[in-house]
Design a protein around this motif. Structure first.
Motif, PDB file in Angstrom:
ATOM      1  N   ARG A  58       0.799  -1.166  -0.038  1.00  0.00           N
ATOM      2  CA  ARG A  58      -0.037  -0.162   0.152  1.00  0.00           C
ATOM      3  C   ARG A  58       0.772   1.324   0.170  1.00  0.00           C
ATOM      4  NH1 ARG A  58      -5.286  -0.027   1.046  1.00  0.00           N
ATOM      5  NH2 ARG A  58      -5.055   1.890   2.740  1.00  0.00           N
TER       6      ARG A  58
ATOM      7  N   ALA B 200       1.914   1.576  -3.448  1.00  0.00           N
ATOM      8  CA  ALA B 200       0.863   2.250  -4.316  1.00  0.00           C
ATOM      9  C   ALA B 200       0.582   3.969  -3.975  1.00  0.00           C
ATOM     10  CB  ALA B 200      -0.350   1.571  -3.992  1.00  0.00           C
TER      11      ALA B 200
ATOM     12  N   LEU C  57      -1.200   4.589  -1.296  1.00  0.00           N
ATOM     13  CA  LEU C  57      -2.122   4.687  -0.362  1.00  0.00           C
ATOM     14  C   LEU C  57      -2.242   5.153   0.785  1.00  0.00           C
ATOM     15  CD1 LEU C  57      -4.102   1.470  -1.807  1.00  0.00           C
ATOM     16  CD2 LEU C  57      -4.674   3.881  -2.384  1.00  0.00           C
TER      17      LEU C  57
ATOM     18  N   ARG D 173       0.693  11.196  -5.701  1.00  0.00           N
ATOM     19  CA  ARG D 173      -0.463  10.609  -5.371  1.00  0.00           C
ATOM     20  C   ARG D 173      -0.618   9.084  -6.156  1.00  0.00           C
ATOM     21  NH1 ARG D 173      -5.074  14.272  -4.737  1.00  0.00           N
ATOM     22  NH2 ARG D 173      -4.177  16.283  -4.047  1.00  0.00           N
ATOM     23  N   PRO D 174      -1.261   8.041  -5.669  1.00  0.00           N
ATOM     24  CA  PRO D 174      -1.544   6.829  -6.538  1.00  0.00           C
ATOM     25  C   PRO D 174      -1.641   7.083  -8.086  1.00  0.00           C
ATOM     26  CG  PRO D 174      -2.650   6.747  -4.607  1.00  0.00           C
ATOM     27  CD  PRO D 174      -2.289   8.156  -4.748  1.00  0.00           C
ATOM     28  N   ARG D 175      -2.418   8.263  -8.593  1.00  0.00           N
ATOM     29  CA  ARG D 175      -2.631   8.248  -9.731  1.00  0.00           C
ATOM     30  C   ARG D 175      -1.399   8.605 -10.667  1.00  0.00           C
ATOM     31  NH1 ARG D 175      -7.288  12.375 -11.834  1.00  0.00           N
ATOM     32  NH2 ARG D 175      -6.335  12.315 -14.038  1.00  0.00           N
TER      33      ARG D 175
ATOM     34  N   ILE E  36       1.193   3.133 -11.707  1.00  0.00           N
ATOM     35  CA  ILE E  36       0.946   1.767 -11.035  1.00  0.00           C
ATOM     36  C   ILE E  36      -0.538   1.121 -11.135  1.00  0.00           C
ATOM     37  CG2 ILE E  36       2.842   1.727  -9.444  1.00  0.00           C
ATOM     38  CD1 ILE E  36      -0.470   2.376  -7.853  1.00  0.00           C
TER      39      ILE E  36
ATOM     40  N   MET F 138      -3.495  -1.751  -9.422  1.00  0.00           N
ATOM     41  CA  MET F 138      -3.411  -2.433  -8.092  1.00  0.00           C
ATOM     42  C   MET F 138      -4.549  -3.231  -8.246  1.00  0.00           C
ATOM     43  SD  MET F 138      -2.528  -1.473  -4.207  1.00  0.00           S
ATOM     44  CE  MET F 138      -3.073  -2.650  -2.969  1.00  0.00           C
TER      45      MET F 138
ATOM     46  N   PHE G  74      -6.985  -5.844  -5.691  1.00  0.00           N
ATOM     47  CA  PHE G  74      -7.161  -6.051  -4.312  1.00  0.00           C
ATOM     48  C   PHE G  74      -7.661  -7.306  -3.841  1.00  0.00           C
ATOM     49  CE2 PHE G  74      -7.510  -1.523  -5.336  1.00  0.00           C
ATOM     50  CZ  PHE G  74      -6.825  -0.945  -4.319  1.00  0.00           C
ATOM     51  N   GLN G  75      -7.543  -7.827  -2.749  1.00  0.00           N
ATOM     52  CA  GLN G  75      -8.028  -9.054  -2.186  1.00  0.00           C
ATOM     53  C   GLN G  75      -9.619  -9.256  -2.577  1.00  0.00           C
ATOM     54  OE1 GLN G  75      -6.875  -9.997   1.629  1.00  0.00           O
ATOM     55  NE2 GLN G  75      -8.112 -12.072   1.560  1.00  0.00           N
ATOM     56  N   SER G  76     -10.207  -8.205  -2.299  1.00  0.00           N
ATOM     57  CA  SER G  76     -11.607  -8.059  -2.481  1.00  0.00           C
ATOM     58  C   SER G  76     -12.252  -7.635  -3.540  1.00  0.00           C
ATOM     59  CB  SER G  76     -12.378  -7.218  -1.153  1.00  0.00           C
ATOM     60  OG  SER G  76     -12.244  -6.073  -1.714  1.00  0.00           O
TER      61      SER G  76
ATOM     62  N   ALA H 186     -12.478  -5.421  -5.071  1.00  0.00           N
ATOM     63  CA  ALA H 186     -12.954  -4.032  -4.974  1.00  0.00           C
ATOM     64  C   ALA H 186     -13.580  -3.418  -6.361  1.00  0.00           C
ATOM     65  CB  ALA H 186     -11.726  -2.826  -4.575  1.00  0.00           C
TER      66      ALA H 186
ATOM     67  N   PRO I  66     -10.503   3.410 -14.996  1.00  0.00           N
ATOM     68  CA  PRO I  66      -9.162   4.414 -15.082  1.00  0.00           C
ATOM     69  C   PRO I  66      -9.096   5.070 -16.539  1.00  0.00           C
ATOM     70  CG  PRO I  66      -9.123   2.130 -14.472  1.00  0.00           C
ATOM     71  CD  PRO I  66     -10.402   2.128 -14.987  1.00  0.00           C
TER      72      PRO I  66
ATOM     73  N   ARG J 289      -9.468  -4.406 -15.262  1.00  0.00           N
ATOM     74  CA  ARG J 289      -9.208  -3.008 -14.926  1.00  0.00           C
ATOM     75  C   ARG J 289      -7.783  -2.490 -14.590  1.00  0.00           C
ATOM     76  NH1 ARG J 289     -12.773  -1.008  -9.640  1.00  0.00           N
ATOM     77  NH2 ARG J 289     -11.129  -2.233  -8.642  1.00  0.00           N
TER      78      ARG J 289
ATOM     79  N   ASP K 243      -2.664  -7.492  -4.331  1.00  0.00           N
ATOM     80  CA  ASP K 243      -2.527  -7.602  -2.771  1.00  0.00           C
ATOM     81  C   ASP K 243      -3.557  -9.161  -2.623  1.00  0.00           C
ATOM     82  OD1 ASP K 243      -2.562  -7.785  -0.087  1.00  0.00           O
ATOM     83  OD2 ASP K 243      -3.829  -6.054   0.220  1.00  0.00           O
TER      84      ASP K 243
ATOM     85  N   GLU L  11     -11.770  -0.524   0.676  1.00  0.00           N
ATOM     86  CA  GLU L  11     -11.067  -0.848  -0.524  1.00  0.00           C
ATOM     87  C   GLU L  11     -11.541  -0.247  -1.774  1.00  0.00           C
ATOM     88  OE1 GLU L  11     -10.331  -4.808  -1.151  1.00  0.00           O
ATOM     89  OE2 GLU L  11      -8.668  -4.802  -0.153  1.00  0.00           O
ATOM     90  N   LEU L  12     -12.770   0.296  -1.768  1.00  0.00           N
ATOM     91  CA  LEU L  12     -13.418   0.984  -2.827  1.00  0.00           C
ATOM     92  C   LEU L  12     -12.704   2.321  -3.121  1.00  0.00           C
ATOM     93  CD1 LEU L  12     -17.235   0.195  -3.145  1.00  0.00           C
ATOM     94  CD2 LEU L  12     -15.394  -0.826  -4.736  1.00  0.00           C
TER      95      LEU L  12
ATOM     96  N   ASP M 206      -7.674   4.362  -9.634  1.00  0.00           N
ATOM     97  CA  ASP M 206      -7.916   4.449 -10.852  1.00  0.00           C
ATOM     98  C   ASP M 206      -7.970   6.040 -11.330  1.00  0.00           C
ATOM     99  OD1 ASP M 206      -8.658   1.823 -11.238  1.00  0.00           O
ATOM    100  OD2 ASP M 206     -10.697   2.092 -10.597  1.00  0.00           O
TER     101      ASP M 206
END
Lengths: 383, 313
Positions: free
Chosen positions: A48, A51, A53, A72-74, A78, A80, A82-84, A86, A100, A165, A177, B205-206, B213
């Motif tokens: 993270r 990334a 975050l 910043r991430p954007r 990169i 990413m 996610f495990q779930s 997202a 994106p 994505r 992740d 996480e969203l 994004d």
């Protein structure tokens, strides 16, 4: 399209608790690097931080030689996974994958709900995005699912949407992740293969976090094992297995777990005390050899039980000193094995042994040919 | 209640003979006797009163009268030609149209602001929720004083700035707005609590995914993640707010009594109350109640149908 990622003395603390202590790692451009470790070792936090975050407490991150700490991430180029997964639950698969690109290519006003459609001059951009979405969706074989909502997809399909994505923007670095931990065992094996072939096809740098050593061993070019907020060892999977530099690494990698015996016991087996500075002797289950009269250190043991795994057999033994050790032998060998009264003898080849000092660091083995153990003692079978 | 809670489909037909019970199969009389008490209570407490009101609306029953006769639809026909009723209906709709959007928007705003705090969340929630726990009759008295045309602090403040005073409760054009203000004040805190519950259910996480994004603009994140994911909550909040606003009564009864002038703040429930308990025309009051129930049911149903399709994913 790939980039070198360098981590230099990354630290992270939450109040008094330090989750990352001076983690340094260089990930070569186009490499598949896996961060593996037990839960709570700080691997996800490190990802993270890469990334963007979360900010690190100290240390520097460089992508392609330039520091990205202020970005910043954007702006880090990169992607990413996610495990779930997202995924945005209110968007169709097509919108999810396209997000994106929409965010980057369409101005904010155009992206507003309802009203945005009225802004002129967006048709070309929208068509381009649509085509790009279609292309990556076909790459991960979900082209037929584009109009669906995430709720109507299976776990594996959602995983593919999340991958698409990430792919669509063609980033230099992919961060993942634990992307497979929510999938069932069969699907995990399939997706493992797909992610590695995706890595080969894209040629981008992949940084993959998992707690599953099988994923780490099968997918990666190199594996960084993390323990208690530190990177203990970073090497190729084979190197980690045969040549662990830390007892924790040796224990974490390999299933069944590596056998660890005390130096006192090893001294009893060989009849000679071991030098100071060595606290543990470890050996892999394959190092146990039941062939009679084979060369090596002879040990007498009691057979506790065995597990048939089809091709292999796991043999659970207890030495005379009470230490439990596990051996792994081919099934064919097991059927020919003579067990008299529950007693069985095995030999260990000295070069298969690993020595560790009291702090768990790897130490040189005292059994080398020109070492202190006489050759005839090592060969004698204690029976 | 969210409209997506479907009725339980009932026991599926089972092919096994009734004698072979594997736990789940229960004879009909057992299930009925277990469900019996609640069925009786449901009918007695929920359905019967409504049925009685509907029945009453077809009679000329007067409070305390000894005899009753059926008059068919006469009460409804009278309502149709009753100007006071139509005025009350119109006022109620105007009132709802002011209260619902404002209280929903304010509740959402408060929820988002409070949810973004790193500390002090609890105390702000408590403060904004206080009006919900206060009895509106008591608070109405306070508001009557606060907004009073001559001695109210609100108007004293306006005057001290050299602005003309605004006398909400004696100006027929402003009285509904003044009453709406009180209801917005008391409803926003309740809606805020519901929205905060909805916000905490949005997975963190969203927002991480949104960052990766490229969504960094807070407004962008709000419109792309927060608002769509609050959809089901918003639907629920709108429906409950609408019902609450339709039921406005206590502020009217305490502050304005339908005034100033004849009926500037007459609302449906207040008119019904006058009809039944001041003029003792229960039949007519019952007809008004039926109309009121019908309006609320139609509204809840329409909102559920229209919104349900938009907000669920």
């Amino acid at each position: 399209m790939s980039a070198k990622v360098e981590l230099e003395n990354i630290e992270k603390s939450y109040g008094a608790t330090q989750t990352l202590r001076s983690a340094s790692l260089t990930i070569e451009a186009g490499e598949f690097m896996t961060l593996v470790g037990p839960s709570g070792c700080g691997k996800s936090t490190l990802l993270r931080i890469m990334a963007g975050l979360q900010p690190q407490s100290a240390g520097e991150i460089r992508i392609d030689g330039t520091s990205v700490d202020h970005l910043r991430p954007r702006e880090r180029d990169i992607a990413m996974v996610f495990q779930s997964y997202a995924l945005y639950p209110h968007m169709s698969v097509e919108q999810n994958i396209g997000t994106p690109l929409r965010v980057r290519r369409l101005p904010t006003a155009v992206r507003l709900p309802v009203l945005g459609r009225l802004v002129p001059g967006q048709r070309t951009a929208r068509r381009e995005i649509q085509e790009a979405v279609r292309e990556v969706a076909d790459q991960v074989e979900i082209g037929h699912l584009l109009p669906r909502k995430p709720a109507a997809l299976s776990g594996g399909q959602r995983q593919r949407v999340a991958l698409a994505r990430a792919i669509i923007r063609n980033p230099k670095v992919f961060l993942m992740d634990e992307p497979l931990s929510n999938l069932d065992a069969r699907l995990r094996v399939t997706m493992r293969g797909e992610i590695t072939s995706l890595h080969r096809r894209l040629g981008a740098t992949f940084i993959y976090v998992t707690h599953d050593q099988t994923e780490a061993m099968t997918m990666s070019d190199r594996v960084a094992v993390m323990m208690d907020g530190e990177i203990v060892q970073c090497a190729s999977p084979q190197e980690l297995y045969t040549n662990p530099q830390d007892l924790r690494v040796a224990r974490f990698i390999g299933s069944p777990e590596i056998n660890v015996v005390s130096t006192e016991e090893t001294a009893r087996w060989t009849g000679q005390p071991l030098p100071d500075g060595i606290a543990h002797i470890a050996f892999r289950p394959e190092a146990i050899d039941f062939t009679p009269k084979s060369a090596g250190i002879g040990v007498d043991a009691r057979l506790l039980r065995h597990e048939l795994l089809g091709h292999d057999v796991l043999v659970f033994l207890q030495t005379d000193q009470g230490t439990e050790v596990t051996g792994r032998i081919p099934a064919a060998q097991w059927s020919g094995l003579a067990v008299a009264d529950g007693q069985i003898a095995f030999t260990l080849r000295p070069e298969a042994l690993l020595a560790f000092d009291p702090s768990g660091k790897r130490a040189p083995l005292p059994f080398s040919p020109d070492g202190m153990m006489p050759a005839d003692r090592m060969l004698s079978h204690a029976s | 209640m969210p409209a997506d809670i479907a009725a339980f489909p009932g026991p599926a037909p089972v092919a096994v003979s009734p004698r072979r019970r594997h736990g789940a199969q229960i004879p009909g009389w057992v299930s009925w006797s277990l469900a019996g008490p609640s069925v009786v209570l449901l009918v007695l407490l929920m359905l019967l009163p409504i049925a009685a009101i509907v029945l009453l609306s077809f009679t000329d029953y007067r409070f305390g009268a000894l005899e009753v006769s059926f008059v068919g639809l006469d009460n409804y026909v009278d309502l149709n030609s009753d100007r006071a009723f139509w005025r009350a209906l119109g006022n109620t709709f105007t009132y709802v149209a002011m209260v619902v959007p404002a209280s929903v928007f304010l509740g959402l705003l408060l929820a988002v602001l409070i949810n973004g705090l790193t500390r002090g969340r609890k105390i702000y929630q408590l403060i904004f929720f206080l009006p919900v726990t206060a009895t509106l009759v008591a608070m109405a008295t306070v508001w009557k004083y606060l907004l009073h045309g001559t001695i109210g602090p609100f108007n004293l403040l306006l005057k001290s700035w050299g602005l003309p005073a605004i006398d909400f409760f004696s100006d027929p054009d402003l009285v509904l707005g003044g009453l709406a203000l009180i209801n917005i004040w008391s409803l926003a805190g309740f809606n805020m609590v519901l929205f905060i519950a909805g916000l905490t259910a949005i997975p963190e996480e969203l927002y991480d995914a949104a960052s990766v994004d490229g969504m960094e603009n807070p407004l962008d994140r709000f419109f792309s993640v927060t608002l769509p994911l609050l959809g089901p909550t918003t639907m629920f909040v709108i429906i409950t707010s609408t019902i609450t606003a339709f039921k406005v009564f206590d502020t009217v009864a305490v502050i304005t009594r339908g005034g100033p002038r004849r009926g500037a703040s007459d609302v449906l429930l207040y008119t019904t109350y006058l009809e039944g308990f001041t003029y003792f025309r229960m039949g007519s009051a019952a007809a008004m109640t039926v109309v009121f129930l019908a309006i609320i049911m139609i509204f809840a149903f329409l909102q559920a149908r229209v919104l349900d399709r938009k907000v669920h994913y």
